[in-house]
Motif scaffolding. Structure first.
Motif, mmCIF file in Angstrom:
data_model
loop_
_atom_site.group_PDB
_atom_site.id
_atom_site.type_symbol
_atom_site.label_atom_id
_atom_site.label_comp_id
_atom_site.label_asym_id
_atom_site.label_seq_id
_atom_site.Cartn_x
_atom_site.Cartn_y
_atom_site.Cartn_z
ATOM 1 N N PRO A 2 41.437 -5.984 50.047
ATOM 2 C CA PRO A 2 41.075 -7.341 49.619
ATOM 3 C C PRO A 2 39.636 -7.677 50.012
ATOM 4 C CG PRO A 2 42.905 -7.378 51.195
ATOM 5 C CD PRO A 2 42.488 -5.963 51.025
ATOM 6 N N ARG A 3 39.027 -8.530 49.226
ATOM 7 C CA ARG A 3 37.653 -8.961 49.494
ATOM 8 C C ARG A 3 37.629 -9.868 50.719
ATOM 9 N NH1 ARG A 3 34.064 -13.142 47.224
ATOM 10 N NH2 ARG A 3 31.986 -12.440 47.767
ATOM 11 N N ILE A 4 36.653 -9.650 51.553
ATOM 12 C CA ILE A 4 36.470 -10.481 52.746
ATOM 13 C C ILE A 4 35.461 -11.562 52.404
ATOM 14 C CG2 ILE A 4 35.662 -10.512 55.130
ATOM 15 C CD1 ILE A 4 36.636 -7.588 55.322
ATOM 16 N N ARG A 5 35.900 -12.803 52.506
ATOM 17 C CA ARG A 5 35.020 -13.938 52.199
ATOM 18 C C ARG A 5 34.518 -14.655 53.452
ATOM 19 N NH1 ARG A 5 38.611 -13.680 47.991
ATOM 20 N NH2 ARG A 5 37.733 -13.902 45.918
ATOM 21 N N THR A 6 35.377 -14.695 54.479
ATOM 22 C CA THR A 6 35.022 -15.416 55.705
ATOM 23 C C THR A 6 35.419 -14.590 56.919
ATOM 24 O OG1 THR A 6 35.454 -17.511 54.568
ATOM 25 C CG2 THR A 6 35.243 -17.598 56.962
ATOM 26 N N ILE A 27 29.727 -5.931 58.086
ATOM 27 C CA ILE A 27 30.889 -6.131 57.212
ATOM 28 C C ILE A 27 30.596 -7.233 56.192
ATOM 29 C CG2 ILE A 27 33.309 -6.891 57.140
ATOM 30 C CD1 ILE A 27 33.528 -5.588 60.005
ATOM 31 N N ALA A 28 29.952 -8.296 56.630
ATOM 32 C CA ALA A 28 29.697 -9.452 55.765
ATOM 33 C C ALA A 28 28.716 -9.144 54.641
ATOM 34 C CB ALA A 28 29.172 -10.618 56.591
ATOM 35 N N ARG A 29 27.663 -8.410 54.955
ATOM 36 C CA ARG A 29 26.577 -8.205 53.984
ATOM 37 C C ARG A 29 27.076 -7.641 52.646
ATOM 38 N NH1 ARG A 29 22.871 -6.641 56.991
ATOM 39 N NH2 ARG A 29 21.640 -8.516 56.792
ATOM 40 N N PRO A 30 27.741 -6.494 52.596
ATOM 41 C CA PRO A 30 28.144 -5.968 51.282
ATOM 42 C C PRO A 30 29.226 -6.806 50.595
ATOM 43 C CG PRO A 30 28.977 -4.554 53.027
ATOM 44 C CD PRO A 30 28.075 -5.559 53.667
ATOM 45 N N GLN A 31 29.982 -7.569 51.373
ATOM 46 C CA GLN A 31 31.045 -8.395 50.815
ATOM 47 C C GLN A 31 30.532 -9.759 50.351
ATOM 48 O OE1 GLN A 31 34.522 -7.678 50.705
ATOM 49 N NE2 GLN A 31 34.038 -5.600 51.322
ATOM 50 N N GLY A 32 29.313 -10.122 50.793
ATOM 51 C CA GLY A 32 28.812 -11.465 50.524
ATOM 52 C C GLY A 32 29.606 -12.506 51.291
ATOM 53 N N ALA A 33 30.141 -12.103 52.439
ATOM 54 C CA ALA A 33 31.003 -12.988 53.236
ATOM 55 C C ALA A 33 30.180 -13.911 54.127
ATOM 56 C CB ALA A 33 31.951 -12.160 54.096
ATOM 57 N N SER A 79 25.026 -15.190 55.446
ATOM 58 C CA SER A 79 25.352 -16.603 55.615
ATOM 59 C C SER A 79 26.184 -16.792 56.880
ATOM 60 C CB SER A 79 26.141 -17.098 54.401
ATOM 61 O OG SER A 79 26.564 -18.429 54.607
ATOM 62 N N ALA A 80 25.676 -17.617 57.793
ATOM 63 C CA ALA A 80 26.383 -17.872 59.049
ATOM 64 C C ALA A 80 26.371 -19.364 59.342
ATOM 65 C CB ALA A 80 25.733 -17.109 60.195
ATOM 66 N N GLU A 81 27.502 -19.839 59.838
ATOM 67 C CA GLU A 81 27.666 -21.257 60.165
ATOM 68 C C GLU A 81 28.094 -21.391 61.622
ATOM 69 O OE1 GLU A 81 31.055 -24.625 59.260
ATOM 70 O OE2 GLU A 81 30.581 -23.216 57.659
ATOM 71 N N PRO A 82 27.345 -22.178 62.424
ATOM 72 C CA PRO A 82 27.778 -22.399 63.802
ATOM 73 C C PRO A 82 28.963 -23.362 63.832
ATOM 74 C CG PRO A 82 25.785 -23.658 63.341
ATOM 75 C CD PRO A 82 26.098 -22.851 62.108
ATOM 76 N N LEU A 83 29.864 -23.125 64.749
ATOM 77 C CA LEU A 83 31.071 -23.942 64.854
ATOM 78 C C LEU A 83 31.455 -24.056 66.324
ATOM 79 C CD1 LEU A 83 33.399 -25.323 63.279
ATOM 80 C CD2 LEU A 83 34.507 -23.085 63.189
ATOM 81 N N ILE A 84 31.698 -25.275 66.779
ATOM 82 C CA ILE A 84 32.108 -25.536 68.155
ATOM 83 C C ILE A 84 33.478 -26.193 68.107
ATOM 84 C CG2 ILE A 84 31.589 -26.806 70.286
ATOM 85 C CD1 ILE A 84 29.449 -24.820 69.533
ATOM 86 N N VAL A 85 34.391 -25.739 68.960
ATOM 87 C CA VAL A 85 35.681 -26.413 69.067
ATOM 88 C C VAL A 85 36.024 -26.639 70.533
ATOM 89 C CG1 VAL A 85 36.597 -25.542 66.881
ATOM 90 C CG2 VAL A 85 37.072 -24.310 68.974
ATOM 91 N N ARG A 101 40.536 -22.486 58.961
ATOM 92 C CA ARG A 101 39.438 -22.119 58.061
ATOM 93 C C ARG A 101 39.801 -20.958 57.141
ATOM 94 N NH1 ARG A 101 34.515 -24.719 59.754
ATOM 95 N NH2 ARG A 101 33.648 -23.828 57.863
ATOM 96 N N ASN A 102 41.051 -20.507 57.208
ATOM 97 C CA ASN A 102 41.548 -19.466 56.307
ATOM 98 C C ASN A 102 40.648 -18.231 56.312
ATOM 99 O OD1 ASN A 102 43.499 -18.498 54.556
ATOM 100 N ND2 ASN A 102 42.377 -19.191 52.749
ATOM 101 N N VAL A 103 40.328 -17.741 57.527
ATOM 102 C CA VAL A 103 39.441 -16.586 57.620
ATOM 103 C C VAL A 103 40.168 -15.325 57.180
ATOM 104 C CG1 VAL A 103 38.123 -17.668 59.486
ATOM 105 C CG2 VAL A 103 39.890 -16.000 60.044
ATOM 106 N N ASP A 104 39.390 -14.341 56.756
ATOM 107 C CA ASP A 104 39.941 -13.073 56.298
ATOM 108 C C ASP A 104 39.933 -12.003 57.382
ATOM 109 O OD1 ASP A 104 40.277 -13.842 53.456
ATOM 110 O OD2 ASP A 104 38.095 -14.072 53.574
#
Length: 144
Positions: A2-6, A27-33, A79-85, A101-104
């Protein structure tokens, strides 16, 4: 496959976590994740009372760390997004974000605790592996 999006990339700023970032990037680069750069903040307590000032200070420090890591990843073209919890435990925060966030995939470092330490204390990575519903890539400790 399956394609990795997140991809969820929890970090504590350690060298091992930074090594995990390179795997997440690869991993993210070729998937566009997209990579979610996650920092977990645990409430700071003095005795049984939360020290809100200390919790805010820790939050500020963690925010700066994940923003720097996200910026590094963004500079590489990923593409990277900072996230604090704010979470009661690191593993619970990671698992909650993964579900919300429904990560893959989760890519994270380990800290190489001894077998005895893992048995007695457990580890964040061990707990995430046991309870996650997505594939996980664990990056072992890096040499000095």
């Amino acid at each position: 496959m399956p394609r990795i999006r997140t991809i969820l990339y929890p970090t504590d700023g350690s060298p091992t976590a930074e090594a995990a970032a390179r795997f997440a990037e690869d991993i993210a680069r070729p998937q566009g994740a997209k990579i979610l750069v996650l920092g977990i903040v645990r409430r700071a307590f003095v005795g049984s009372v939360e020290n809100e000032k200390l919790t805010r200070a820790v939050t500020t420090s963690v925010r700066e760390m994940v923003e720097v890591e996200a910026a590094k990843l963004n500079q590489t073209g990923v593409s990277a997004e900072p996230l604090i919890v704010l979470a009661d435990s690191e593993h619970a925060g990671i698992l909650d974000v993964a579900a919300d966030r429904n990560v893959d995939m989760i890519v994270m470092g380990t800290h190489g605790s001894s077998a005895l330490a893992r048995t007695v204390l457990g580890s964040v990575a061990d707990r995430v592996v046991r309870h996650a519903d997505v594939p996980i890539l664990l990056v072992p400790p890096v040499e000095g």
